[in-house]
Design a protein around this motif. Structure first.
Motif, PDB file in Angstrom:
ATOM      1  N   GLY A 187      66.046  28.377  63.235  1.00 19.56           N
ATOM      2  CA  GLY A 187      66.169  29.159  62.023  1.00 19.56           C
ATOM      3  C   GLY A 187      65.046  28.952  61.035  1.00 19.56           C
ATOM      4  N   VAL A 188      64.244  27.896  61.231  1.00 17.15           N
ATOM      5  CA  VAL A 188      63.107  27.649  60.348  1.00 17.15           C
ATOM      6  C   VAL A 188      62.045  28.721  60.595  1.00 17.15           C
ATOM      7  CG1 VAL A 188      61.190  26.071  59.892  1.00 17.15           C
ATOM      8  CG2 VAL A 188      63.502  25.178  60.126  1.00 17.15           C
ATOM      9  N   PRO A 189      61.470  29.307  59.549  1.00 16.42           N
ATOM     10  CA  PRO A 189      60.448  30.345  59.766  1.00 16.42           C
ATOM     11  C   PRO A 189      59.177  29.770  60.375  1.00 16.42           C
ATOM     12  CG  PRO A 189      60.638  29.821  57.434  1.00 16.42           C
ATOM     13  CD  PRO A 189      61.774  29.112  58.114  1.00 16.42           C
ATOM     14  N   LEU A 190      58.558  30.563  61.223  1.00 11.16           N
ATOM     15  CA  LEU A 190      57.363  30.165  61.957  1.00 11.16           C
ATOM     16  C   LEU A 190      56.329  31.275  61.881  1.00 11.16           C
ATOM     17  CD1 LEU A 190      59.204  29.042  65.220  1.00 11.16           C
ATOM     18  CD2 LEU A 190      58.372  27.496  63.439  1.00 11.16           C
ATOM     19  N   THR A 191      55.097  30.920  62.178  1.00  8.76           N
ATOM     20  CA  THR A 191      54.073  31.929  62.415  1.00  8.76           C
ATOM     21  C   THR A 191      53.073  31.366  63.405  1.00  8.76           C
ATOM     22  OG1 THR A 191      52.598  33.527  61.373  1.00  8.76           O
ATOM     23  CG2 THR A 191      52.441  31.267  60.592  1.00  8.76           C
ATOM     24  N   LEU A 192      52.154  32.205  63.830  1.00  7.84           N
ATOM     25  CA  LEU A 192      51.089  31.798  64.742  1.00  7.84           C
ATOM     26  C   LEU A 192      49.736  32.019  64.091  1.00  7.84           C
ATOM     27  CD1 LEU A 192      52.487  33.138  68.096  1.00  7.84           C
ATOM     28  CD2 LEU A 192      51.783  30.777  67.703  1.00  7.84           C
ATOM     29  N   GLY A 325      55.407  35.931  59.243  1.00  5.35           N
ATOM     30  CA  GLY A 325      56.406  34.917  59.517  1.00  5.35           C
ATOM     31  C   GLY A 325      57.621  35.490  60.225  1.00  5.35           C
ATOM     32  N   THR A 326      58.255  34.681  61.055  1.00  2.00           N
ATOM     33  CA  THR A 326      59.451  35.087  61.785  1.00  2.00           C
ATOM     34  C   THR A 326      60.323  33.869  62.036  1.00  2.00           C
ATOM     35  OG1 THR A 326      60.312  36.096  63.822  1.00  2.00           O
ATOM     36  CG2 THR A 326      58.294  34.817  64.006  1.00  2.00           C
ATOM     37  N   SER A 327      61.620  34.093  62.145  1.00  2.00           N
ATOM     38  CA  SER A 327      62.553  33.013  62.476  1.00  2.00           C
ATOM     39  C   SER A 327      63.010  33.106  63.925  1.00  2.00           C
ATOM     40  CB  SER A 327      63.773  33.048  61.539  1.00  2.00           C
ATOM     41  OG  SER A 327      63.392  32.830  60.203  1.00  2.00           O
ATOM     42  N   GLU A 328      62.518  34.088  64.658  1.00  2.00           N
ATOM     43  CA  GLU A 328      62.924  34.309  66.043  1.00  2.00           C
ATOM     44  C   GLU A 328      61.795  33.946  66.991  1.00  2.00           C
ATOM     45  OE1 GLU A 328      65.924  35.054  66.985  1.00  2.00           O
ATOM     46  OE2 GLU A 328      66.673  35.273  64.932  1.00  2.00           O
TER      47      GLU A 328
END
Length: 451
Positions: A187-192, A325-328
């Motif tokens: 559930g933590v937001p991520l990005t690349l 950003g995305t949480s998935e």
């Protein structure tokens, strides 16, 4: 983990009575001991290493010329003021099972000059022997971290390479590995972050995940990306109807990166707060693996290549792009395409770089999605080195929405000179710069030629 490194570096500093620093094999700073004396002066190389957390490529090459990458025992590096090395050093290679993972550096202000380092049958001073034993413990820790980072990087690569049908399983495997490593909470937001280009000549090309927020990283060959790699023409082929990880408007049928790249997975505080990704991108761009060689720069061609006829183009610095950003985790392939598109745009348009976000690249959001093809024939003459100034003039004119006074001011030329150049552009291309559709064709073609 980083606290363990600091403790071991402090042990070496205490044993030898000299400030020590620990760097990885790419000369990225991991830990450093305190400089306790008020009158102790660091040389420029040590200062830059601490303040910027990395040494330059020139410094790296200078030190490697002494054989530090091959050394198995401590060795002495003499001072060289011309290279910014005002003080001599003792280098302790940090090895584990024969592989060098980094270096411990000790500044020698004179009191270590007579210290026996050992080698060629002579025993080392007991303090050096103790320091080398500590360096071996550091090497074991770095090796463990490298293995963990490599496993996470492999799983990230599998997800980015997965077909749409295979993404859920690949995302689940990466999620489990991140959770086991205590680096991730679902559930933590991520990005690349995408870094272009990235040197993949070494089999271990991904950096250790030691930067704040950096969860995993993997190097990708030219054309790396979803749906099994590039087509023969360098475009990314995807089966019809495949989506982009659930993000509206995203698609996998994108052109692949023309050069090897690095994908870095970064944890965010919130989906729109990309500051951690910017910090990671800036650090990665300081790596000696980031950037284009002169040969690669020449191969890019076009007005932005910077080389003149018959001469190779100069090296081109690397660029980094950041996706939304995305949480998935299943949305990461779409985020990767955004990051790659942003990095490609930053390389093509210096005003965007060296680090830019996908949502800040303007018209390149559309241009980067188009299959890579030969430049439109009408602008072919403008792409030759002899007409580079005309191409730049035309692009600035179109960027300024056809405002002659603003264009002349930006170019630093008289308006009459501008009109003369635009007339030559019309003769070379056969386009009418008073026609909106002709302007659009020329504008997009000039920008696309630099991607």
């Amino acid at each position: 983990m980083r606290g363990d490194y600091q403790q071991l570096v402090d042990e070496i500093s205490a044993a030898l009575g000299a400030p020590a620093t620990l760097e990885d094999r790419d000369f990225g700073l991991i830990a450093f001991g305190a400089h306790e004396s008020d009158d102790e002066v660091m040389d420029p190389v040590r200062t830059r290493s601490i303040l910027q957390r990395r040494s330059s490529a020139a410094v790296r090459a200078w030190f490697e010329a002494f054989g530090i990458a091959r050394a198995k025992t401590a060795l002495r590096i003499p001072p060289d003021p011309a290279a910014g090395v005002f003080k001599g050093r003792i280098c302790l290679p940090v090895r584990h099972r024969g592989i060098v993972h980094g270096y411990v550096w000790l500044l020698d202000d004179g009191h270590l000059t007579d210290l026996a380092l050992g080698g060629r049958g002579a025993p080392p001073d007991p303090r050096i022997a103790q320091a080398m034993e500590t360096a071996s413990r550091i090497g074991a820790l770095l090796a463990d971290e490298a293995r963990a980072g490599s496993e996470l990087g492999d799983l990230l690569r599998e997800l980015l390479d997965a077909s749409a049908a295979g993404r859920p399983a690949a995302a689940a495997a990466l999620r489990d590995a991140l959770r086991d490593s205590l680096r991730f909470t679902p559930g933590v937001p991520l990005t690349l972050v995408a870094v272009l280009p990235w040197d993949t000549s070494d089999t271990d090309t991904a950096p250790l995940p030691g930067l704040p927020g950096l969860l995993a990283a993997c190097a990708l060959p030219a054309g790396g990306g979803p749906e099994g790699g590039p087509a023969a023409d360098g475009t990314q082929a995807a089966p019809p109807g495949t989506g982009g990880g659930g993000r509206p408007g995203a698609a996998d049928a994108r052109p692949a990166a023309a050069v090897p790249s690095l994908a870095a997975l970064v944890r965010l505080r919130s989906p729109g707060a990309l500051a951690p990704a910017h910090a990671v991108a800036e650090q990665l761009l300081r790596s000696p693996r980031a950037g284009a060689s002169p040969a690669e720069a020449s191969a890019r061609g076009g007005p932005a290549a910077g080389g003149s006829a018959g001469q190779p183009a100069p090296p081109v610095p690397g660029a980094a792009g950041i996706g939304a950003g995305t949480s998935e985790l299943t949305a990461l392939p779409a985020t990767w395409r955004e990051a790659l598109d942003a990095a490609r745009a930053a390389r093509a348009e210096p005003r965007l770089g060296p680090v830019t976000q996908w949502d800040a690249i303007g018209a390149y959001r559309m241009l980067t999605t188009l299959p890579k093809a030969a430049p439109d024939p009408v602008i072919g003459p403008l792409l030759t080195p002899a007409h580079a100034e005309l191409a730049r003039t035309a692009e600035v004119f179109l960027d300024c929405a056809g405002q002659a006074s603003r264009t002349a001011q930006l170019l630093g030329i008289h308006r009459q000179t501008l009109y003369y150049r635009l007339g030559r552009v019309e003769k070379l291309t056969g386009l009418d710069l008073g026609d909106g559709e002709h302007r659009l064709l020329l504008h997009m073609a000039l920008k696309a030629a630099r991607l």
